[in-house]
Design a protein around this motif. Structure first.
Motif, mmCIF file in Angstrom:
data_model
loop_
_atom_site.group_PDB
_atom_site.id
_atom_site.type_symbol
_atom_site.label_atom_id
_atom_site.label_comp_id
_atom_site.label_asym_id
_atom_site.label_seq_id
_atom_site.Cartn_x
_atom_site.Cartn_y
_atom_site.Cartn_z
ATOM 1 N N LYS A 16 99.578 -77.007 -112.953
ATOM 2 C CA LYS A 16 99.961 -76.468 -114.300
ATOM 3 C C LYS A 16 100.841 -76.142 -115.443
ATOM 4 O O LYS A 16 101.538 -75.800 -116.377
ATOM 5 C CB LYS A 16 98.208 -75.910 -114.207
ATOM 6 N N GLU A 17 101.410 -74.452 -114.477
ATOM 7 C CA GLU A 17 102.447 -74.142 -115.369
ATOM 8 C C GLU A 17 103.800 -74.928 -115.061
ATOM 9 O O GLU A 17 104.497 -74.667 -116.078
ATOM 10 C CB GLU A 17 102.494 -72.458 -114.511
ATOM 11 N N LEU A 18 104.102 -75.464 -114.119
ATOM 12 C CA LEU A 18 105.123 -76.001 -113.959
ATOM 13 C C LEU A 18 105.395 -77.301 -115.077
ATOM 14 O O LEU A 18 106.655 -77.260 -115.528
ATOM 15 C CB LEU A 18 105.268 -76.790 -112.458
ATOM 16 N N VAL A 19 104.394 -77.914 -114.949
ATOM 17 C CA VAL A 19 104.489 -79.218 -116.068
ATOM 18 C C VAL A 19 103.814 -78.501 -117.574
ATOM 19 O O VAL A 19 104.713 -79.263 -118.635
ATOM 20 C CB VAL A 19 103.123 -80.031 -115.690
ATOM 21 N N LEU A 76 107.968 -79.089 -105.870
ATOM 22 C CA LEU A 76 107.117 -79.750 -106.997
ATOM 23 C C LEU A 76 107.867 -79.907 -108.268
ATOM 24 O O LEU A 76 107.561 -81.223 -108.517
ATOM 25 C CB LEU A 76 106.101 -78.598 -107.114
ATOM 26 N N ASN A 77 109.035 -79.423 -108.690
ATOM 27 C CA ASN A 77 109.575 -80.097 -109.713
ATOM 28 C C ASN A 77 109.920 -81.749 -109.426
ATOM 29 O O ASN A 77 109.731 -82.030 -110.585
ATOM 30 C CB ASN A 77 110.669 -79.130 -109.854
ATOM 31 N N LYS A 78 110.807 -82.055 -108.858
ATOM 32 C CA LYS A 78 111.142 -83.302 -108.234
ATOM 33 C C LYS A 78 110.137 -84.578 -107.393
ATOM 34 O O LYS A 78 110.130 -85.668 -108.990
ATOM 35 C CB LYS A 78 111.921 -83.228 -106.554
ATOM 36 N N THR A 79 108.497 -83.238 -107.454
ATOM 37 C CA THR A 79 107.607 -84.319 -106.889
ATOM 38 C C THR A 79 107.406 -84.523 -109.192
ATOM 39 O O THR A 79 106.704 -85.566 -108.704
ATOM 40 C CB THR A 79 105.922 -83.537 -106.691
ATOM 41 N N ILE A 80 107.713 -83.701 -109.534
ATOM 42 C CA ILE A 80 106.559 -84.075 -111.153
ATOM 43 C C ILE A 80 107.155 -84.856 -112.244
ATOM 44 O O ILE A 80 107.115 -85.809 -112.311
ATOM 45 C CB ILE A 80 106.992 -82.551 -111.948
ATOM 46 N N ALA A 81 108.624 -84.427 -111.532
ATOM 47 C CA ALA A 81 109.525 -86.347 -112.678
ATOM 48 C C ALA A 81 109.090 -87.098 -112.075
ATOM 49 O O ALA A 81 109.632 -88.472 -112.764
ATOM 50 C CB ALA A 81 110.843 -84.943 -111.959
ATOM 51 N N TYR A 82 109.005 -87.309 -110.615
ATOM 52 C CA TYR A 82 108.647 -88.662 -110.272
ATOM 53 C C TYR A 82 107.530 -89.086 -110.344
ATOM 54 O O TYR A 82 107.699 -90.505 -111.081
ATOM 55 C CB TYR A 82 108.720 -88.868 -108.262
ATOM 56 N N PHE A 83 106.632 -87.921 -111.344
ATOM 57 C CA PHE A 83 105.246 -88.786 -111.262
ATOM 58 C C PHE A 83 105.617 -88.862 -113.135
ATOM 59 O O PHE A 83 104.339 -90.100 -114.062
ATOM 60 C CB PHE A 83 104.194 -88.411 -110.868
#
Length: 400
Positions: free
Chosen positions: A311-314, A356-363
């Protein structure tokens, strides 16, 4: 008719001939320009491949990856292709996607076979990475009988292939063989606490019997086997609707929907980034260790902590809601990776925030895809040296 008049007619005819000739030349030039443009367009559309390492016939292996169009399988295929090996992917695309590996289709070292390994496969290979199996609860519970067949009959077929061609086989097992563990962290010597009659048993028990079959073939037929017990893994190319913690939380956070936690949220998990797992799989395949080995990240988080982190990273305003716990959901999950450290000199390197940052960018890019022709392509770091990568007519999500 006097000579002056004839001279004028001749001059007029000559001028007409010259004008006509120039018109022909001008039209031909237009056609040449048009043809040149078409050639440029075709060259721009031509498949571009990353530069792969050249291996001589003595070092180059023919490697089969079952489930190679899936999340983990596609990352493994990238690494093996870039290393210069010949790679054959066998996948029935139940959970895998052609888009995960389309950047290799047509390459001379790559072959894709649409095949269900419940049926025998007759090819010649040196190594087999047997990853084929649905791996998330919604997928393996969707057709539990099929899940059991893939991990039992499918594994027998792959072991039979390994016996026939004398190939080494790595079986992708799972931390689920430990069930809801009573020992923490989990060592490979722990026999597990598994419910053989629950909703997850189709996956847990079929993986356990597959391990037993690998051991039996190794003892009776002299097959060289490797067994990787894989703990929770995340990263780009995860299936959007696989129902796993990472994909659920990231999608819900990105869309500002309530982040759903099943149970109290105090249950723990350990998450490893996919590139770390691929490093471990390749190291294990090429090692001299033939007993089961844990591959996972020993850093442990509660599900509640993990949801808050995402939640914080997004930067999401989503709330966190709690629902009834899932049947047979493990309370604790953390690998003991002492064997991997001592035998493979392997341990995870990617920090949770970075992964997680790489995963969030992909999603995030995946949610922007609105048309079939759009592409949310994840390129490994090794692709970044390509000078023509920006010329590809694709929507890109490049790992930085």
């Amino acid at each position: 008719m006097n000579s002056n008049h004839l001279d004028k007619i001749s001059l007029f005819v000559l001028i007409l001939i010259i004008v006509y000739t120039f018109q022909i030349i001008y039209c031909q030039e237009d056609k040449i320009v048009a043809l040149e443009k078409r050639i440029q367009d075709l060259e721009a559309r031509q498949q571009q491949y990353p530069e792969v390492t050249f291996l001589t016939y003595k070092d180059r292996k023919r490697i089969l990856v079952t489930g190679g169009a899936g999340f983990v399988g596609s990352h493994l295929v990238d690494r093996l292709m870039l290393a210069g090996h010949e790679v054959i992917v066998a996948d029935n695309f139940f959970t895998g996607r052609k888009r995960n590996i389309e950047h290799w289709i047509g390459h001379e070292n790559f072959e894709l076979i649409n095949h269900d390994i419940v049926n025998p496969l007759y090819i010649e290979v040196d190594q087999i990475y047997h990853l084929a199996s649905p791996a998330s609860p919604p997928h393996y519970m969707y057709n539990p009988v099929k899940t059991i067949k893939v991990n039992s009959i499918g594994t027998i077929n792959m072991l039979g292939l390994a016996r026939r061609v004398r190939a080494r086989l790595l079986f992708a097992s799972t931390s689920e063989v430990y069930g809801d563990p009573e020992v923490h962290p989990q060592k490979e010597t722990y026999f597990g606490n598994v419910n053989p009659f629950g909703p997850r048993s189709c996956y847990d028990e079929s993986k356990r019997v597959a391990e037993a079959m690998c051991y039996a073939y190794a003892q009776q037929e002299g097959i060289s086997i490797r067994i990787a017990r894989i703990f929770n893994t995340y990263g780009p190319r995860m299936h959007m609707n696989d129902g796993r913690v990472v994909s659920n939380f990231v999608l819900q956070a990105l869309q500002n929907e309530p982040i759903t936690i099943y149970g109290t949220g105090k249950q723990t998990r350990s998450f490893q980034y996919v590139s770390d797992l691929v490093d471990g799989l390749i190291a294990l395949m090429n090692s001299n260790y033939s007993m089961p080995m844990n591959l996972g990240n020993p850093d442990e988080y509660t599900i509640e902590q993990f949801a808050t982190k995402i939640k914080e990273l997004v930067g999401s305003q989503a709330s966190i809601v709690y629902k009834d716990p899932v049947i047979d959901d493990p309370k604790q999950r953390r690998p003991d990776i002492g064997l991997a450290k001592s035998w493979l000199n392997w341990e995870p390197k990617v920090l949770l925030s970075d992964g997680l940052n790489k995963t969030i960018a992909y999603f995030r890019n995946e949610l922007l895809v609105k048309h079939h022709s759009n592409r949310n392509v994840f390129f490994p770091n090794e692709w970044l040296h390509l000078s023509n990568i920006n010329a590809m007519n694709l929507d890109k999500n490049i790992e930085l």
